[in-house]
Design a protein around this motif. Structure first.
Motif, PDB file in Angstrom:
ATOM      1  N   UNK A  64      -5.960  18.993  -5.358  1.00 54.65           N
ATOM      2  CA  UNK A  64      -5.880  19.680  -4.059  1.00 54.65           C
ATOM      3  C   UNK A  64      -6.864  19.119  -3.040  1.00 54.65           C
ATOM      4  N   UNK A  65      -7.890  18.473  -3.543  1.00 57.32           N
ATOM      5  CA  UNK A  65      -8.937  17.871  -2.716  1.00 57.32           C
ATOM      6  C   UNK A  65      -9.107  16.427  -3.177  1.00 57.32           C
ATOM      7  N   UNK A  66      -9.486  15.566  -2.248  1.00 61.40           N
ATOM      8  CA  UNK A  66      -9.661  14.156  -2.551  1.00 61.40           C
ATOM      9  C   UNK A  66     -11.062  13.728  -2.169  1.00 61.40           C
ATOM     10  N   UNK A  67     -11.714  12.959  -3.033  1.00 61.15           N
ATOM     11  CA  UNK A  67     -13.011  12.367  -2.701  1.00 61.15           C
ATOM     12  C   UNK A  67     -12.764  11.107  -1.880  1.00 61.15           C
ATOM     13  N   UNK A  68     -13.506  10.931  -0.786  1.00 61.07           N
ATOM     14  CA  UNK A  68     -13.331   9.763   0.071  1.00 61.07           C
ATOM     15  C   UNK A  68     -14.301   8.661  -0.322  1.00 61.07           C
ATOM     16  N   UNK A  69     -14.073   7.501   0.234  1.00 63.84           N
ATOM     17  CA  UNK A  69     -14.915   6.346  -0.095  1.00 63.84           C
ATOM     18  C   UNK A  69     -16.360   6.575   0.311  1.00 63.84           C
ATOM     19  N   UNK A  70     -16.575   7.382   1.339  1.00 61.11           N
ATOM     20  CA  UNK A  70     -17.931   7.675   1.817  1.00 61.11           C
ATOM     21  C   UNK A  70     -18.583   8.822   1.035  1.00 61.11           C
ATOM     22  N   UNK A  71     -17.975   9.187  -0.099  1.00 65.40           N
ATOM     23  CA  UNK A  71     -18.499  10.217  -1.003  1.00 65.40           C
ATOM     24  C   UNK A  71     -18.410  11.606  -0.410  1.00 65.40           C
ATOM     25  N   UNK A  72     -17.521  11.772   0.535  1.00 68.65           N
ATOM     26  CA  UNK A  72     -17.221  13.090   1.061  1.00 68.65           C
ATOM     27  C   UNK A  72     -15.918  13.604   0.454  1.00 68.65           C
ATOM     28  N   UNK A  73     -15.382  14.663   1.039  1.00 70.09           N
ATOM     29  CA  UNK A  73     -14.149  15.246   0.517  1.00 70.09           C
ATOM     30  C   UNK A  73     -13.215  15.567   1.665  1.00 70.09           C
ATOM     31  N   UNK A  74     -11.916  15.589   1.353  1.00 71.52           N
ATOM     32  CA  UNK A  74     -10.909  16.031   2.314  1.00 71.52           C
ATOM     33  C   UNK A  74      -9.781  16.704   1.551  1.00 71.52           C
ATOM     34  N   UNK A  75      -9.023  17.544   2.258  1.00 70.01           N
ATOM     35  CA  UNK A  75      -7.826  18.137   1.673  1.00 70.01           C
ATOM     36  C   UNK A  75      -6.811  17.025   1.445  1.00 70.01           C
ATOM     37  N   UNK A  76      -6.110  17.046   0.329  1.00 70.41           N
ATOM     38  CA  UNK A  76      -5.120  16.013   0.062  1.00 70.41           C
ATOM     39  C   UNK A  76      -3.972  16.104   1.072  1.00 70.41           C
ATOM     40  N   UNK A  77      -3.282  14.998   1.232  1.00 71.07           N
ATOM     41  CA  UNK A  77      -2.158  14.942   2.162  1.00 71.07           C
ATOM     42  C   UNK A  77      -1.006  15.805   1.652  1.00 71.07           C
ATOM     43  N   UNK A  78      -0.045  16.078   2.533  1.00 68.60           N
ATOM     44  CA  UNK A  78       1.110  16.906   2.161  1.00 68.60           C
ATOM     45  C   UNK A  78       2.357  16.339   2.820  1.00 68.60           C
ATOM     46  N   UNK A  79       2.692  15.100   2.460  1.00 68.36           N
ATOM     47  CA  UNK A  79       3.832  14.414   3.047  1.00 68.36           C
ATOM     48  C   UNK A  79       5.082  14.622   2.190  1.00 68.36           C
ATOM     49  N   UNK A  80       6.220  14.175   2.691  1.00 71.20           N
ATOM     50  CA  UNK A  80       7.452  14.219   1.903  1.00 71.20           C
ATOM     51  C   UNK A  80       7.313  13.381   0.636  1.00 71.20           C
ATOM     52  N   UNK A  81       6.608  12.237   0.729  1.00 70.81           N
ATOM     53  CA  UNK A  81       6.389  11.423  -0.469  1.00 70.81           C
ATOM     54  C   UNK A  81       5.545  12.171  -1.497  1.00 70.81           C
ATOM     55  N   UNK A  82       4.548  12.911  -1.015  1.00 70.79           N
ATOM     56  CA  UNK A  82       3.735  13.719  -1.932  1.00 70.79           C
ATOM     57  C   UNK A  82       4.605  14.752  -2.638  1.00 70.79           C
ATOM     58  N   UNK A  83       5.439  15.448  -1.883  1.00 74.62           N
ATOM     59  CA  UNK A  83       6.306  16.475  -2.471  1.00 74.62           C
ATOM     60  C   UNK A  83       7.277  15.864  -3.465  1.00 74.62           C
ATOM     61  N   UNK A  84       7.860  14.713  -3.101  1.00 75.09           N
ATOM     62  CA  UNK A  84       8.791  14.058  -4.012  1.00 75.09           C
ATOM     63  C   UNK A  84       8.112  13.731  -5.342  1.00 75.09           C
ATOM     64  N   UNK A  85       6.893  13.226  -5.267  1.00 82.37           N
ATOM     65  CA  UNK A  85       6.174  12.837  -6.480  1.00 82.37           C
ATOM     66  C   UNK A  85       5.787  14.066  -7.307  1.00 82.37           C
TER      67      UNK A  85
END
Length: 226
Positions: A64-85
């Motif tokens: 549900x959350x993603x760690x970024x390259x800068x060692x921070x966090x963000x909410x994961x994306x919610x695209x049609x590709x995400x839903x399909x997967x």
């Protein structure tokens, strides 16, 4: 601020924080790809730097959350590709677990499925009549309960854990459909009644096909309205 904490209650605080953030991610209060800054989250939800960081790590493991390259966090994306997967994984995983549950389940298993189906029907009636946040939350939990009950006799804690993880990842899409009035409750009722009857009849082939259809309907509804 929702929570204060004491050091000895760290695990409980993380659990409570995770529950609150899961809810707000699912309901779109925290938006896809939104950056999650520790201090801002602490002011809003409570907890310490340590407990909030542990919460974000937990939600990261759940997808549900993603760690970024800068060692921070963000909410994961919610695209049609995400839903399909997500739906692809859910279908394959839940079909296997459902087949095992039907083969191994006893009358207690049947009772859990019937009870969860009844709770879902009641919750859907309420949310269809009044789609406010309280009814939506109850309905969402009833959806989760029915999905979990269907595979509850599969005999594999790991399959059940993975099912919970990917079901939670699909919540945002289902709740978005509810908010936008894109759910056909009559069609859902017919599919889920047929699914329950197939489980009770111990017909794994039909039950697995109906389960896959029910999961697919989530994607079709979203993809047709982009």
């Amino acid at each position: 601020m929702l929570f204060s904490r004491s050091e000895k209650d760290g695990d409980t605080v993380v659990h409570m924080l995770a529950s609150a953030l899961r809810r707000d991610i699912s309901f779109g209060t925290l938006l896809p790809d939104q950056k999650l800054k520790i201090e801002a989250l602490r002011q809003r939800y409570g907890g310490s730097n340590h407990s909030m960081r542990e919460t974000l790590r937990l939600l990261s493991a759940e997808g549900l959350v993603e760690a970024t390259a800068q060692r921070g966090f963000r909410v994961t994306s919610a695209t049609e590709d995400d839903l399909r997967d997500i739906n692809l994984v859910r279908k394959e995983l839940e079909r296997v677990a459902l087949g095992l549950a039907i083969a191994q389940g006893d009358t207690d298993y049947e009772g859990r499925v019937i009870a969860a189906h009844h709770a879902l029907r009641k919750a859907e009636d309420r949310v269809a009549a009044a789609p406010d946040d309280l009814n939506a939350l109850e309905w969402d939990e009833a959806c989760r309960g029915f999905s979990a009950a269907l595979i509850s006799a599969c005999g594999s804690p790991r399959l059940q854990d993975l099912q919970r993880k990917f079901f939670d990842q699909s919540r945002r899409f289902r709740l978005a459909q509810l908010r936008e009035g894109r759910l056909d409750f009559n069609a859902r009722r017919a599919r889920q009644e047929a699914l329950m009857q197939a489980v009770l009849a111990r017909d794994p082939e039909r039950a697995e096909a109906l389960l896959a259809q029910d999961i697919d309907e989530d994607f079709k509804t979203n993809s047709q309205t982009g």
